[in-house]
Design an enzyme around this catalytic site. Structure first.
Site, short mmCIF file in Angstrom:
data_model
loop_
_atom_site.label_atom_id
_atom_site.label_comp_id
_atom_site.label_asym_id
_atom_site.label_seq_id
_atom_site.Cartn_x
_atom_site.Cartn_y
_atom_site.Cartn_z
N ARG A 214 -0.39 -9.01 -4.43
CA ARG A 214 0.53 -9.27 -3.31
C ARG A 214 1.42 -10.47 -3.55
O ARG A 214 2.32 -10.74 -2.76
CB ARG A 214 -0.28 -9.52 -2.04
CG ARG A 214 -0.48 -8.27 -1.28
CD ARG A 214 -1.35 -8.35 -0.08
NE ARG A 214 -1.45 -9.55 0.70
CZ ARG A 214 -2.34 -9.69 1.68
NH1 ARG A 214 -3.18 -8.71 1.98
NH2 ARG A 214 -2.39 -10.79 2.37
N ASP B 54 0.81 -1.23 0.00
CA ASP B 54 0.00 0.00 0.00
C ASP B 54 0.84 1.28 0.00
O ASP B 54 0.32 2.35 -0.32
CB ASP B 54 -0.92 0.04 1.23
CG ASP B 54 -1.83 -1.17 1.33
OD1 ASP B 54 -2.09 -1.78 0.28
OD2 ASP B 54 -2.27 -1.49 2.44
N MET C 243 -6.01 -2.73 -4.93
CA MET C 243 -5.87 -2.61 -3.47
C MET C 243 -5.24 -1.27 -3.09
O MET C 243 -4.99 -0.43 -3.94
CB MET C 243 -5.03 -3.76 -2.94
CG MET C 243 -5.79 -5.05 -2.82
SD MET C 243 -4.74 -6.31 -2.04
CE MET C 243 -5.98 -7.53 -1.62
N ARG D 18 -5.84 -0.28 0.52
CA ARG D 18 -6.50 0.05 1.79
C ARG D 18 -7.02 1.48 1.75
O ARG D 18 -7.81 1.79 0.87
CB ARG D 18 -5.53 -0.21 2.95
CG ARG D 18 -6.20 -0.72 4.18
CD ARG D 18 -5.27 -1.32 5.18
NE ARG D 18 -4.07 -0.56 5.40
CZ ARG D 18 -3.55 -0.31 6.59
NH1 ARG D 18 -4.15 -0.74 7.66
NH2 ARG D 18 -2.44 0.36 6.72
O1 F6P Z 1 -2.38 -3.88 3.47
C1 F6P Z 1 -2.22 -4.72 2.38
C2 F6P Z 1 -3.55 -5.17 1.89
O2 F6P Z 1 -3.34 -6.07 0.82
C3 F6P Z 1 -4.52 -4.05 1.49
O3 F6P Z 1 -4.20 -3.49 0.25
C4 F6P Z 1 -5.83 -4.80 1.58
O4 F6P Z 1 -6.91 -3.94 1.80
C5 F6P Z 1 -5.62 -5.68 2.76
O5 F6P Z 1 -4.23 -5.89 2.90
C6 F6P Z 1 -6.27 -7.04 2.69
O6 F6P Z 1 -6.09 -7.66 3.91
P1 F6P Z 1 -6.31 -9.21 4.19
O7 F6P Z 1 -5.06 -9.92 3.76
O8 F6P Z 1 -6.48 -9.29 5.67
O9 F6P Z 1 -7.51 -9.65 3.40
#
Ligand code: F6P
Length: 338
Positions: free
Chosen positions: A271, A122, A164, A166
């Protein structure tokens, strides 16, 4: 220790610490699954051979979790017991805002000797120009937007790409600019659906019947033109689990413009996989710096990138707020939305 959401480059940071320590004949223990591993005494020795070959690998060989030991005193007590049992001298905490906030609190309130390394796709950590993981995510978004261009053009469609990030628009802005998106919507600037549709209609009238819209997962419609129902809003903007604005936006665009509109939600693809060279190098430099910070006892500080130099900043400065999208970058994105 790696905590919070994973991202490309974590293994590069782990390897750097282990390799730098091995040069000094210092032992390194890897803590599994974030703070939980220190509470449950789930550790693994990070010898030189244990980290061989991990540089290009995505994810984290240590595993991760969003467990927060500060939620209960029993966890803090067990964490300290395990720390003493292993005779640890310092802990490098590789994390995003949540994990680094816990590190700050554990040092400030419980004298747990920690240093921080900022990671997250992020790019929303204060005190550093970039976190590692971000560059890889941007390259994945850019590749997706490039690919969507050809299919959008063939079918004369609007393609909405939800990314993504956040609560910040770094990934959307960088990925959108690099991919040549026609509209980029970020959380920092609530959008008016009428303006989005005007832009798409104008492009069609000018002979460009296809368009690419990149929307960040936490982008909000402006209060003046709220088009989401309460149920939709509750489902999309769930704390800790965002997602769905792309679908709602696409439906509204199709309704207002009559242009066939499709959605791609990139999700966790952003990711995953191997880190870019930039992220491998940044994570490696952060790892080396964190090792040196532990040797110097710079507890409660974080390795950070300032310009081209690696520096240290207090964890307090890093986690007091989220780092919002730079206005200059937003203005660059806006130039191409007209
Ligand atoms: O903070 C990294 C991130 O991939 C954000 O971009 C996304 O909103 C969040 O984590 C998703 O989280 P989780 O892995 O808990 O679903």
């Amino acid at each position: 220790m790696t905590g919070g959401g994973d991202c490309p480059g974590l293994n590069a940071a782990i390897r750097a610490i282990a390799r730098r320590a091995s040069a000094d004949s210092v032992d390194v223990l890897g803590i599994r699954n974030g703070w939980l591993g220190l509470v449950e005494n789930d550790c693994v020795e990070l010898t030189r051979s244990a980290v061989a070959g991990i540089l290009p690998r995505g994810g984290t060989i240590l595993g991760t979790s969003r467990f927060n030991p500060l939620k209960d005193p029993e966890s803090i007590a067990r964490l300290k017991e395990n720390w003493a049992m292993h005779q640890l001298s310092g802990l490098a905490v590789v994390g995003g805002e949540g994990t680094l906030s816990a590190a700050r609190d554990l040092w400030r309130d419980h004298q747990v000797q920690v240093v921080g390394i900022p990671k997250t796709i992020d790019n929303d950590i204060c005190g550093t120009d970039f976190t590692f993981g971000f560059d890889t995510a941007v390259s994945i978004v850019t590749d997706a937007v490039d690919r969507l261009h050809s299919t959008a053009e063939s079918h004369h469609r609007v393609m909405v790409v939800e990314v993504m990030g956040r609560h910040t628009g770094w990934i959307a802005a960088y990925g959108g600019i690099a991919g040549g998106a026609d509209v980029i919507l970020v959380p920092e600037h609530p959008f008016r659906i009428s303006r989005v549709c005007d832009l798409l209609n104008t492009r069609r009238e000018d002979g460009r019947a296809f368009s690419i819209v990149v929307v960040a997962e936490d982008a909000h419609p402006h209060g003046d033109e709220a088009f989401l129902t309460e149920d939709q809003s509750n489902a999309i903007y769930q704390h800790g689990h965002l997602g769905g604005i792309g679908e709602a936006l696409a439906a509204e665009i199709e309704k207002c413009t009559g242009i066939q509109t499709r959605v791609t939600k990139l999700g966790y693809v952003q990711r995953g996989g191997s880190p870019t060279p930039f992220d491998r190098i940044l994570a490696t430099r952060f790892g080396i710096k964190a090792y040196e910070m532990i040797r110097e006892g710079r507890w409660g500080h974080m390795a950070a990138l300032r310009g081209t130099r690696i520096v240290t900043v207090p964890l307090d400065d890093a986690v007091h707020d989220l780092r919002r999208l730079d206005e200059e970058i937003y203005r660059v994105a806006e130039v191409f939305s007209s």
